[in-house]
Design a protein around this motif. Structure first.
Motif, short mmCIF file in Angstrom:
data_model
loop_
_atom_site.label_atom_id
_atom_site.label_comp_id
_atom_site.label_asym_id
_atom_site.label_seq_id
_atom_site.Cartn_x
_atom_site.Cartn_y
_atom_site.Cartn_z
N GLN A 236 47.88 24.14 42.93
CA GLN A 236 46.66 23.48 43.40
C GLN A 236 45.70 23.14 42.25
OE1 GLN A 236 45.89 22.49 46.44
NE2 GLN A 236 47.39 23.50 47.74
N TRP A 237 45.83 23.83 41.12
CA TRP A 237 44.87 23.64 40.02
C TRP A 237 45.49 24.17 38.74
CZ3 TRP A 237 43.03 27.74 37.10
CH2 TRP A 237 41.97 27.47 36.23
N TYR A 269 45.49 29.37 40.40
CA TYR A 269 44.72 28.53 41.31
C TYR A 269 44.15 29.25 42.53
CZ TYR A 269 49.26 27.93 43.73
OH TYR A 269 50.46 28.12 44.37
N GLN A 273 40.38 28.10 43.76
CA GLN A 273 40.17 27.45 45.05
C GLN A 273 39.23 28.28 45.93
OE1 GLN A 273 44.28 26.84 46.02
NE2 GLN A 273 44.51 28.75 47.14
N PHE A 309 37.58 22.72 41.01
CA PHE A 309 38.93 22.76 41.58
C PHE A 309 39.55 21.37 41.68
CE2 PHE A 309 41.57 23.14 45.58
CZ PHE A 309 42.58 23.90 45.03
#
Length: 365
Positions: A236-237, A269, A273, A309
């Motif tokens: 996600q990141w 992540y 998040q 994020f």
């Protein structure tokens, strides 16, 4: 509520199956709280157990103005139903399953990219190659892995990459793979399932040309895998990948520095998040002048912004995330790095290394 002190509550897996990342989220939230003073924070340990979560969340809800969801799609599935029963809104940072993000419109606002879009940067990377090969897709036993794999298969077909789908951990899958002269691999399961899949695939007589695993998007993969070098990850990141930040109560560099000072390593992540969800939730509460569910929903579904994020925008009908994109990384000798999708056929070290503040090149944390 102008000028009042907000209190954020969260049930996180500080123990049990999901503790690896639940603890990261809890620590990052504590850093955010202590650094920004944006809100008070109450965190309870759900023990990675849906029944324990069901017992804790109503009490946390009664004591807090804003609710953050738990880590994992499984637990967030329960949290969404509980939030609906309590007529509360829960800010989902830890469950990216498509069904979780769309299950309770008006009660769940999601920050992460949905599972079905997880594999997009990797599949697009393969499609851009001049010599595409069959893409073997293995999912784990859980619903999350199946949704990730379903999305990868659909996009591969749309982009002209031939997908070969396998049931989880079947001997037939490995027999088929071993006869391919050139083949690529994408796997989406639990952390342990992905590590086992990558290790086994790279020990075959004919190894995959390119490997990507969801688990390779976090730093612990470097310690768990037999040889992480060259493996792609989706997450996600990743540090430095968020782009311009419009809404932030803490800078990425400050969060990374504080996290490393406490742990000796950079966060993955799930930590970032959670902080993004807290920042968005408090911003929406201030903008709405209320913590009522309807007011928060209205503020969130009309908000389009970027955080540390990445992008934030949700479907106003469902609350599912539509703006955020996953990050593609690749493991080099200095650890994981943001992958440059335009570079083709280069050695693993040709990707751009991104490190935290004061971090020198070293094996993965």
């Amino acid at each position: 509520m102008s000028g009042s002190r907000l209190r954020i509550g969260a049930c996180l897996s500080l123990s049990g199956e999901y503790a690896r990342f639940g603890r990261q989220a809890g620590l990052a939230l504590d850093i955010w709280r202590s650094t920004t003073g944006a809100a008070d924070l109450l965190v309870e340990d759900d023990g990675s157990d849906p029944e324990r979560l069901a017992a804790l969340l109503p009490r946390v809800s009664a004591e807090c103005d804003l609710l953050l969801g738990p880590y994992s799609t499984l637990l967030m599935r329960s949290a969404g139903a509980i939030a609906k029963a309590l007529d509360r809104l829960v800010w989902n940072h830890g469950g990216s399953g498509d069904d979780v993000e769309t299950a309770h419109p008006g009660h769940v606002v999601s920050v992460p990219t949905p599972a079905s879009r997880y594999a997009e940067p990797f599949v697009r990377h393969l499609a851009a190659r001049a010599d595409p090969r069959p893409l073997h897709i293995l999912s784990g036993k859980g619903r999350f892995g199946r949704q990730v794999a379903d999305g990868a298969e659909r996009l591969a077909r749309a982009l002209g990459v031939h997908p070969v789908r396998h049931r989880p951990s079947t001997p037939e899958a490995w027999d088929l793979c071993s006869f391919e002269e050139d083949w690529d691999l994408f796997c989406a399961g639990s952390f342990e399932e992905d590590v086992e899949t990558v290790n086994r695939a790279r020990s075959l007589p004919t190894t995959p040309r390119t490997v990507c695993a969801v688990a390779a998007g976090v730093r612990e993969f470097g310690q768990a895998a037999d040889d992480p070098l060259g493996v792609y990850g989706v997450g996600q990141w990743f540090p430095g990948g968020g782009g311009q930040v419009e809404l932030s109560s803490i800078a990425e560099a400050d969060l990374l520095t504080a996290y490393r000072e406490r742990t000796g390593s950079l966060p993955d992540y799930p930590a970032v998040q959670a902080v993004a969800a807290a920042a968005i939730a408090t911003y929406c509460a201030r903008q709405a002048g209320s913590t009522a569910r309807e007011a928060l929903w209205s503020a969130a579904t009309t908000l389009e912004t970027t955080t540390l994020f990445g992008a934030f925008k949700v479907d106003p009908r469902t609350g599912a995330q539509t703006g955020h994109q996953t990050a593609l990384t690749r493991w080099g000798t200095g650890g994981p790095a943001v992958a440059n999708q335009r570079q083709e056929g280069k050695a693993p070290d040709s990707v751009r290394q991104v490190r935290g503040p004061n971090e020198s090149p070293a094996p993965c944390d």
